[in-house]
Scaffold this active site. Structure first.
Site, short mmCIF file in Angstrom:
data_model
loop_
_atom_site.label_atom_id
_atom_site.label_comp_id
_atom_site.label_asym_id
_atom_site.label_seq_id
_atom_site.Cartn_x
_atom_site.Cartn_y
_atom_site.Cartn_z
N GLU A 15 0.83 -1.20 0.00
CA GLU A 15 0.00 0.00 0.00
C GLU A 15 0.87 1.26 0.00
O GLU A 15 0.52 2.26 -0.62
CB GLU A 15 -0.93 0.00 1.21
CG GLU A 15 -2.01 -1.07 1.16
CD GLU A 15 -2.90 -0.95 -0.05
OE1 GLU A 15 -3.39 0.18 -0.32
OE2 GLU A 15 -3.10 -1.96 -0.75
N TRP A 47 -8.77 8.28 -8.31
CA TRP A 47 -10.04 8.54 -9.00
C TRP A 47 -10.01 7.99 -10.43
O TRP A 47 -11.02 7.47 -10.92
CB TRP A 47 -10.37 10.03 -8.98
CG TRP A 47 -11.17 10.37 -7.76
CD1 TRP A 47 -10.73 10.98 -6.63
CD2 TRP A 47 -12.56 10.07 -7.54
NE1 TRP A 47 -11.74 11.08 -5.71
CE2 TRP A 47 -12.88 10.53 -6.23
CE3 TRP A 47 -13.54 9.47 -8.28
CZ2 TRP A 47 -14.15 10.41 -5.69
CZ3 TRP A 47 -14.82 9.33 -7.75
CH2 TRP A 47 -15.11 9.80 -6.47
#
Length: 476
Positions: free
Chosen positions: A271, A378
């Protein structure tokens, strides 16, 4: 003129420990630590309200650690440097690199101007584990898919440097002509930020305590628990990272010291590498915040429904897990990562609203708003970005099943959508399917005490797939 000094320019590195540029500046006897609020060149990506709130408190924490010696300015950095140079005998300037395109371009000009004045300029990496240009494919091109970026790039590259200690014996100076932190006017006039305060402790010392708490109580459950928004298994270090109250190197080494062969360590490390991947994408694609990486999406038939957008922004879509996420954002300046994916999918795929709307709303409301992460994430959610195979457009999250799977006891939804808290778990995520008598017993009237869904999930999914097929029919 005073005696010769060095300047350390604080930017997204609001800390003393593991600060490479500050550590180098420490070899000078006298250091002027400065911060410049420089929104002028950022355009639409000047800091949003939540970020400005965090910055105010982070600068106060930094100033305290510098014993009140942080000089603060507002305006064009080049003009401010010219003014400082007219009043101080500066021999060197130090800063850590920022990677926003406008900052990279502006920094080149400042560096050139300073060197023309025979002032040494030293730029370091204080924000990333690896520079973007250090992680490339075998053919020398940037990666466009995350897994090989991490496995073949990051893990095969030189290990991130060991964190540095604070400079010792530094003599910090204060420019009495600075404006002061309050004069930056970072706090909102309406006082809406008061609801954020209970959720955060800000500054370098708070970041250190947050990391320690996460390693002690969250890390071992991270691999599986990171998807559960009601559980304390995520680090919540992202705003500390963005503002540089803690470096990624400090986190990387602290986590891996717990045992690098453990699955949860690798998952957390991956991550962190996704953050590196996002910065690589931004570095090599400066238009990432506005331009689809996959150009075929330039022809996507987005809708323009202001009512849908307002319902999404306010957490009034009538879809409980979506509304819970949007309300968490407004109340805390943060949203759990799994829920970010759910609300993002709902916006671009069920409502067919452009991902730019989500990017802008997150930018203004997240305390961890970061240009690289926000833009890349996004685009990933919308299916128009890098690593598209991992998030194809036709992968549309079902918010009912997502809520049932990742909030099985309903604690997250009941916390942020209390008006339906009395519903049993079976109907908590889909109250429109509950029997009328059950709704009445719970004191719920859909359309009055809680909204009816703004769209039908099944039909909106079919509409999204039809829109995607239209791209393929026109040719990719």
């Amino acid at each position: 003129m005073t005696k010769k000094i060095a300047i350390h320019w604080f930017r997204q590195d609001l800390r003393l420990s593991d600060n490479p540029a500050l550590r180098q500046a420490g070899k000078h006897k006298r250091i002027l630590p400065i911060y410049i609020l420089e929104d002028g060149d950022a355009g639409k990506h000047a800091m949003g309200g939540a970020s400005r709130w965090w910055l105010h408190h982070s600068l106060n924490a930094l100033n305290k650690s510098l014993n009140g010696k942080l000089s603060v300015y507002r305006g064009n950095p080049q003009r401010i440097f010219d003014d400082i140079l007219a009043r101080f005998d500066v021999e060197a300037v130090y800063w850590n690199r920022c990677y926003e395109p406008w900052r990279l371009n502006r920094d080149k000009k400042i560096k050139k101007r300073l060197r023309e004045k025979e002032i040494a300029v030293h730029v370091s990496n204080g924000s990333l584990l690896w520079e973007p240009w250090d992680i490339e494919t075998g053919s020398g091109t940037p990666y466009r898919v995350f897994t090989p970026f991490y496995r073949k790039g990051c893990l095969q590259a030189e290990s991130p440097r060991v964190p540095l200690s604070k400079p010792r014996g530094a003599n910090y100076l204060l420019d009495r002509e600075g404006t002061g932190i309050d004069a930056l006017e970072l706090l909102p006039e309406t006082g809406w930020d008061s609801k954020l305060e209970p959720h955060w402790k800000i500054g370098e010392e708070s970041a250190r305590r947050r990391l320690k708490a996460f390693i002690g109580a969250g890390l071992s459950s991270y691999k599986d628990g990171r998807d559960l928004p009601a559980e304390p298994y995520v680090s919540r270090l992202s705003p500390h990272l963005h503002f540089g109250e803690m470096s990624p190197n400090q986190i990387w080494h602290a986590v891996r010291q717990t045992g690098s062969n453990k699955g949860y360590v690798d998952k957390f490390s991956s991550e962190m590498a996704w953050r590196e991947f996002s910065y690589s994408l931004l570095y090599y694609n400066p238009e990432l915040p506005r331009k689809n990486l996959q150009e075929k999406f330039d022809r996507f038939p987005w809708q323009n429904n202001r009512r849908y957008l307002r319902a999404w922004q306010k957490g009034q879509t009538g879809v409980p897990v979506v509304d819970a996420g949007m309300r968490e954002l407004r109340q805390t300046g943060y949203m759990h990562n799994r829920v970010r994916m759910i609300v993002g999918s709902f916006l671009v795929k069920n409502l067919l609203l452009h991902w730019h709307h989500g990017e802008r709303w997150f930018w203004d409301n997240l305390v961890d708003a970061d240009l690289a992460n926000n833009s890349a994430n996004w685009q990933w959610i919308a299916g128009c970005g890098a690593d598209a195979a991992a998030s194809p457009y036709f992968r549309i999250f079902n918010p009912v099943r997502q809520g049932q799977r990742f909030d099985p006891e309903g604690r997250y939804v009941r916390k942020y959508v209390p008006e339906i808290a009395a519903l049993p778990d079976r109907y908590l995520f889909n109250p429109w399917e509950a029997p009328k008598s059950l709704l009445e017993d719970a004191g719920i009237e859909l359309g009055r005490t809680y909204p009816k869904p703004v769209v039908d999930l099944k039909r909106s999914r079919e509409a999204a797939l039809k829109a995607f097929r239209s791209l393929r029919q026109r040719g990719s």
